[in-house]
Design an enzyme around this catalytic site. Structure first.
Site: not given
Ligand code: S3P
Length: 444
Positions: A33, A326, A357
């Protein structure tokens, strides 16, 4: 991580107790971000503590392709000169996001309301993952997308020339989809609204505010309503990336299951949208002390002192899943050592991560002598009260977290555990092997 890189098997063996300090790298979500918001801001955004894992390096490269100047000025120190909201230039070549779902989905959102065309691809893992979940809301802004069957990469996105703002209720709990919509909303006039039933990680909202956008959040009976006012003048800011609680999970869990261990893991985030694993571990009876609670990089953090001890199986409720999405693979590894079953509910999203997973953990755990039951939406690990046979080679399916979870398991099982490829660990946790060895763990 190039597809053709030779696999690098790695083996974990039980040994002495783990001891010392485990300082993990920067947060992956915040690192992506920071680069993307910096690229959408005129002027210089300085970032410290950036995660220099392959996923984030791929996003840095993508931001260059869209016209931003992105320069590494020191270890974890980066400078971004952005092009401004709506200022993305058309990339001259395909954007390769490697292994990163976060990278590709957030960047698609960031370009969807600017009239440029970009084609995205990634490694074999990313090319299997669904992109329709972002291109559907982006179409409401006026963007168009063409990909392979099932909304798979490679995919070409044509940004809207005349975007309209959007009101969108997330059909799946996903911070990536929420963030893609909010980033697209930056260049749409008026208010873009995202509604989520369960709170997902809120870094985009926090950081947008830090860059000067107007974002409001209201909790209502249906969930959380996030409203962004479009076309803000973003102003550059200094971003200090905090350590990644998802990476901290690995040394924390290793210390819990290797008998006699006593490990300090500094500056772990207590952001309630990220701390579900830590809540769960304490319910399991884990000895985790929170020391020196404070704020770092805009996140509430504390140092965790973790000591090994007996654990009991628990149930994780569906409403907690988003805050530990995660961490289920490493929880499954820890659950194998607990007394009794651990039931993880509401986890169907695990099936569309870097690998399926649930399937990857179930197969690997069974090969290591641990019984696992699964449905589409739940995983149950039958804990063996501290005695896990191990003695298997496990396939990681290009998934960094599957690799690290089985290496953690191997540090405490009766016989060694080998992962067929430790290469993907570099996407999120460069230095993982050295960090575990520094605590006394046997990885070779
Ligand atoms: C993330 C959101 C999650 C997470 C990923 C990082 C993010 O994914 O699993 O490792 O930085 O917005 P999802 O939006 O698919 O849940």
């Amino acid at each position: 991580m190039p597809d053709h890189a030779a696999p690098r098997p790695l083996t974990a063996r039980a040994g002495a107790p783990l001891a010392g300090t485990a300082a993990v790298p920067g947060d992956k979500s915040i690192s992506h971000r920071a680069l993307i918001l910096g690229a959408l801001t005129v002027g210089e955004t300085r970032i410290t503590g950036l995660l220099e894992g392959q996923d984030v390096l791929d996003t840095a490269q993508a931001m260059r392709a869209f016209g931003a100047e992105v320069v590494r000025t020191g270890e974890g120190a980066w400078s971004v000169h952005g092009v401004g909201t709506g200022g993305f230039r058309e990339p001259q070549d395909v954007i390769d996001c490697g292994n990163s779902g976060t990278g590709v989905r957030l960047i698609m959102g960031a370009m969807a309301t600017t009239p440029v065309t970009a084609t995205f691809t990634g490694d074999a893992s990313l090319r299997r993952r669904p992109m329709g979940r972002v291109t559907e809301p982006l179409a409401l802004f006026g963007a168009r997308a063409w990909g392979r069957a099932g909304g798979r990469l490679p995919m070409t996105v044509v940004g809207a020339a005349d975007p309209v703002p959007v009101r969108y209720a997330l059909p799946v709990p996903s911070a990536q989809v929420k963030s893609a919509v909010l980033l697209a909303g930056l260049n749409a006039p008026g208010e873009t609204v995202v509604i989520e039933r369960e709170a997902t990680r809120d870094h985009t909202e926090r950081m947008l505010r830090g860059f000067g956008a107007a974002v409001t959040v209201a909790d209502v009976p249906e969930g959380r309503v996030i409203t962004l006012t479009g076309r803000p003048e973003l102003r550059p800011c200094a971003v200090a990336v905090p350590r990644d609680p998802s990476s901290a999970a690995f040394p924390v869990c290793a210390a819990l299951i290797v008998p006699g261990s006593d490990v300090l893991v500094p500056a772990v985030s207590r952001n309630p949208t990220r701390d579900g694993l830590y809540v769960t571990l304490r319910e399991m009876g884990a000895d985790i002390a929170y020391l020196d609670p404070r704020e770092e990089g805009g996140e509430p953090v504390a140092d965790l002192r973790v000591r090994a001890g007996a654990l009991r199986g628990v149930e994780t409720p569906p409403e907690r899943a988003a805050s530990m999405i995660d961490e289920f693979p490493v929880l499954a590894a820890v659950a194998a050592f607990a007394e009794g079953p651990t039931v993880m509910r509401g986890v169907r999203e695990l099936r569309v991560k870097e690998s399926d997973r649930i399937d990857a953990m179930a197969r690997g755990l069974r090969a290591c002598g641990v019984a696992v039951d699964e449905t589409e939406d739940t995983m149950t690990v039958h804990g063996r009260g501290g005695d896990v046979p191990g003695g298997a080679t496990v396939a990681v399916h290009l998934d960094h977290r599957i690799a690290m979870s089985f290496l953690v398991l191997g540090l405490a099982s009766r016989r060694p555990v080998t992962v067929d490829d430790a290469g993907p660990i570099g996407t999120s946790f460069p230095g993982f092997d050295a960090l575990i060895r520094g605590l006394g763990g046997d990885l070779a």
